[in-house]
Motif scaffolding. Structure first.
Motif, PDB file in Angstrom:
ATOM      1  N   MET A   1       0.841  -1.199   0.000  1.00 31.89           N
ATOM      2  CA  MET A   1       0.000   0.000   0.000  1.00 31.89           C
ATOM      3  C   MET A   1       0.879   1.254   0.000  1.00 31.89           C
ATOM      4  N   LEU A   2       0.505   2.223  -0.841  1.00 32.28           N
ATOM      5  CA  LEU A   2       1.211   3.493  -0.893  1.00 32.28           C
ATOM      6  C   LEU A   2       0.280   4.589  -0.394  1.00 32.28           C
ATOM      7  N   VAL A   3       0.787   5.455   0.501  1.00 37.50           N
ATOM      8  CA  VAL A   3       0.005   6.540   1.079  1.00 37.50           C
ATOM      9  C   VAL A   3       0.710   7.851   0.803  1.00 37.50           C
ATOM     10  N   THR A   4      -0.004   8.827   0.255  1.00 34.77           N
ATOM     11  CA  THR A   4       0.568  10.150   0.006  1.00 34.77           C
ATOM     12  C   THR A   4       0.185  11.101   1.144  1.00 34.77           C
ATOM     13  N   GLY A   5       0.931  12.202   1.248  1.00 34.81           N
ATOM     14  CA  GLY A   5       0.617  13.223   2.240  1.00 34.81           C
ATOM     15  C   GLY A   5       0.931  12.823   3.669  1.00 34.81           C
ATOM     16  N   VAL A   6       1.992  12.038   3.872  1.00 32.87           N
ATOM     17  CA  VAL A   6       2.283  11.503   5.205  1.00 32.87           C
ATOM     18  C   VAL A   6       2.994  12.506   6.102  1.00 32.87           C
ATOM     19  N   ALA A   7       3.454  13.648   5.570  1.00 34.95           N
ATOM     20  CA  ALA A   7       4.119  14.647   6.405  1.00 34.95           C
ATOM     21  C   ALA A   7       3.117  15.411   7.269  1.00 34.95           C
ATOM     22  N   ARG A   8       1.846  15.319   6.923  1.00 38.74           N
ATOM     23  CA  ARG A   8       0.814  15.946   7.736  1.00 38.74           C
ATOM     24  C   ARG A   8       0.392  14.999   8.856  1.00 38.74           C
ATOM     25  N   GLN A   9      -0.131  15.582   9.931  1.00 36.28           N
ATOM     26  CA  GLN A   9      -0.508  14.784  11.090  1.00 36.28           C
ATOM     27  C   GLN A   9      -1.524  13.705  10.739  1.00 36.28           C
ATOM     28  N   LEU A  10      -2.513  14.047   9.924  1.00 34.40           N
ATOM     29  CA  LEU A  10      -3.551  13.086   9.567  1.00 34.40           C
ATOM     30  C   LEU A  10      -2.965  11.929   8.774  1.00 34.40           C
ATOM     31  N   GLY A  11      -2.080  12.246   7.821  1.00 41.67           N
ATOM     32  CA  GLY A  11      -1.439  11.195   7.037  1.00 41.67           C
ATOM     33  C   GLY A  11      -0.572  10.297   7.893  1.00 41.67           C
ATOM     34  N   GLY A  12       0.162  10.902   8.820  1.00 48.31           N
ATOM     35  CA  GLY A  12       0.995  10.121   9.717  1.00 48.31           C
ATOM     36  C   GLY A  12       0.177   9.185  10.586  1.00 48.31           C
TER      37      GLY A  12
ATOM     38  N   ALA B   1       5.845   7.513 -10.572  1.00 44.69           N
ATOM     39  CA  ALA B   1       5.596   6.290 -11.352  1.00 44.69           C
ATOM     40  C   ALA B   1       6.655   5.237 -11.037  1.00 44.69           C
ATOM     41  N   ARG B   2       7.897   5.673 -10.835  1.00 41.74           N
ATOM     42  CA  ARG B   2       8.969   4.725 -10.512  1.00 41.74           C
ATOM     43  C   ARG B   2       8.765   4.120  -9.126  1.00 41.74           C
ATOM     44  N   VAL B   3       8.198   4.915  -8.217  1.00 44.54           N
ATOM     45  CA  VAL B   3       7.932   4.397  -6.871  1.00 44.54           C
ATOM     46  C   VAL B   3       6.876   3.298  -6.933  1.00 44.54           C
ATOM     47  N   LEU B   4       5.805   3.515  -7.699  1.00 39.18           N
ATOM     48  CA  LEU B   4       4.766   2.499  -7.842  1.00 39.18           C
ATOM     49  C   LEU B   4       5.335   1.213  -8.436  1.00 39.18           C
ATOM     50  N   ALA B   5       6.190   1.366  -9.437  1.00 36.10           N
ATOM     51  CA  ALA B   5       6.759   0.190 -10.104  1.00 36.10           C
ATOM     52  C   ALA B   5       7.755  -0.528  -9.205  1.00 36.10           C
ATOM     53  N   GLU B   6       8.603   0.218  -8.523  1.00 39.42           N
ATOM     54  CA  GLU B   6       9.646  -0.396  -7.698  1.00 39.42           C
ATOM     55  C   GLU B   6       9.064  -1.241  -6.573  1.00 39.42           C
ATOM     56  N   TYR B   7       7.968  -0.786  -5.984  1.00 38.42           N
ATOM     57  CA  TYR B   7       7.394  -1.494  -4.836  1.00 38.42           C
ATOM     58  C   TYR B   7       6.180  -2.352  -5.211  1.00 38.42           C
TER      59      TYR B   7
ATOM     60  N   GLN C   1      -2.459   4.692 -13.769  1.00 35.71           N
ATOM     61  CA  GLN C   1      -3.034   4.168 -15.009  1.00 35.71           C
ATOM     62  C   GLN C   1      -2.060   3.243 -15.736  1.00 35.71           C
ATOM     63  N   LYS C   2      -0.779   3.561 -15.666  1.00 34.60           N
ATOM     64  CA  LYS C   2       0.227   2.755 -16.349  1.00 34.60           C
ATOM     65  C   LYS C   2       0.676   1.552 -15.524  1.00 34.60           C
ATOM     66  N   SER C   3       0.332   1.532 -14.257  1.00 30.36           N
ATOM     67  CA  SER C   3       0.797   0.457 -13.381  1.00 30.36           C
ATOM     68  C   SER C   3      -0.091  -0.779 -13.498  1.00 30.36           C
ATOM     69  N   PRO C   4       0.483  -1.927 -13.810  1.00 30.27           N
ATOM     70  CA  PRO C   4      -0.323  -3.155 -13.910  1.00 30.27           C
ATOM     71  C   PRO C   4      -0.667  -3.746 -12.542  1.00 30.27           C
ATOM     72  N   THR C   5      -0.038  -3.251 -11.482  1.00 34.26           N
ATOM     73  CA  THR C   5      -0.250  -3.850 -10.160  1.00 34.26           C
ATOM     74  C   THR C   5      -1.312  -3.140  -9.335  1.00 34.26           C
TER      75      THR C   5
END
Length: 349
Positions: free
Chosen positions: A1-12, A55-61, A100-104
């Motif tokens: 699972m990938l989560v964006t906006g983790v520097a904010r308190q809610l994301g953390g 996009a590279r982060v999605l592919a790498e993990y 959209q480009k990620s098959p996973t």
């Protein structure tokens, strides 16, 4: 699972919570700046979602679930409104393009806002997820959310194999709330629009975390949690009730336009208080949560009143004790000059 906006308190908080779920093997926490708070055992990746590197982060993990929380109305640190808008809109475009480009990628959860409905004089008493706004927001965070949701709908059409869940949160409050409305309620005196007492809804930050968690995975029911859902605590509060419970006096101002309030609150230290926020404090907004309960299967632990009470407690006492302020207001309202208890305020809804 990938989560964006983790520097904010809610994301953390969400990252720390989701790691306890047995269905989640690994959490990739992404933000343009390192978080100052603890994120548990998540793998932090410093990446700006406005850049193609996501996009590279999605592919790498080999990410299968994306929870997009980096849609917000306030700047982080010394950031500007321009940076916030670019992250909200351009960042979402880049992230969706990468998905959209990620098959996973198989599930996408987007943190949105009931701001998409706007606030107007002829609004319906209650908005459902299919209600069209009377007038689309013309700026600020509200316009950002409208654009974000438009891009998300386009992504859902292009990738029908991905379960897409859009969560429209009411005004988020709680001890660590960071929003223009939380800043407004933190003012020592609350400027209001004379003749209006808008109805408001709130959702507690703890309920925000739990409903995001629920929407991010549901292996037993497949893609049932796909769709758009209003998220709010039960009940409503009038702005006057909020002021009483905070122990803060109000200053009703009678002016033909709303621009006065933007200048006033910016002078008092509230940044990016957009016209859409001012319209909310004039006309209010109430949404239906039937789909949240019946389809998404979530019942908030905090009502709107309980959410506001927790927020008010975290902000400390106001200038006046809430009980004394409420009593004084009631006595003034009962004076014969004011019609024996009938105040001149009205709700546009």
């Amino acid at each position: 699972m990938l989560v964006t906006g983790v520097a904010r308190q809610l994301g953390g908080r969400f990252v720390r919570r989701i790691q306890r779920d047995p269905q989640v093997d690994r959490v990739i926490a992404v933000d343009a700046v390192p978080p100052e708070h603890h994120i548990g055992g998540a793998d932090f990746v410093q990446a700006d979602i406005r850049q193609p590197t996501i996009a590279r982060v999605l592919a790498e993990y080999s990410v299968d679930t994306v929870v997009h929380m980096d849609v917000t109305g306030t700047a982080l640190g010394s950031g500007s409104r321009t940076t916030v808008k670019e992250t909200n809109v351009i960042g979402t475009m880049q992230l969706l393009g990468a998905c959209q480009k990620s098959p996973t990628v198989k599930r996408l959860v987007v943190k949105s806002s009931t701001n998409v409905y706007g606030s107007a004089p002829r609004d319906p008493a209650v908005f459902t997820e299919t209600t069209s706004p009377k007038s689309l927001p013309s700026g600020g965070f509200a316009k950002d959310t409208v654009e974000v949701e438009g891009y998300v709908r386009g992504f859902a059409r292009r990738r029908p194999d991905v379960a897409v869940c859009v969560l429209r949160f009411a005004n988020i409050l709680g001890p660590s709330a960071d929003s223009p409305l939380a800043s407004y309620f933190s003012l020592p005196v609350l400027p209001t629009v004379f003749g209006y007492d808008p109805r408001l809804q709130f959702v507690h930050e703890s309920d925000v975390i739990e409903v995001l968690r629920l929407a991010s995975h549901d292996p037993q029911r497949g893609t049932l949690n796909s769709g758009t859902f209003n998220i709010a605590g039960d009940g409503v509060l009038l702005l006057s009730q909020c002021a009483r419970r905070l122990g803060r006096p109000t200053v009703p101002l009678l002016l033909p336009a709303l621009s006065w309030a933007g200048t006033a609150v910016r002078t008092l230290g509230v940044t990016d208080f957009s016209p859409e926020q001012l319209r909310l404090l004039t006309h209010g907004r109430v949404v239906a949560t039937i789909q949240m309960c019946e389809t998404l299967g979530y019942q908030p632990k905090y009502t709107t009143a309980e959410t506001f009470a927790d927020f008010a407690h975290s902000r400390g006492p106001g200038l006046l004790p809430p009980e004394a302020l409420a009593g004084a207001v009631d006595r003034i309202a009962a004076l014969p000059l004011l019609g024996g208890g009938h105040t001149p305020t009205q709700s546009a809804n």
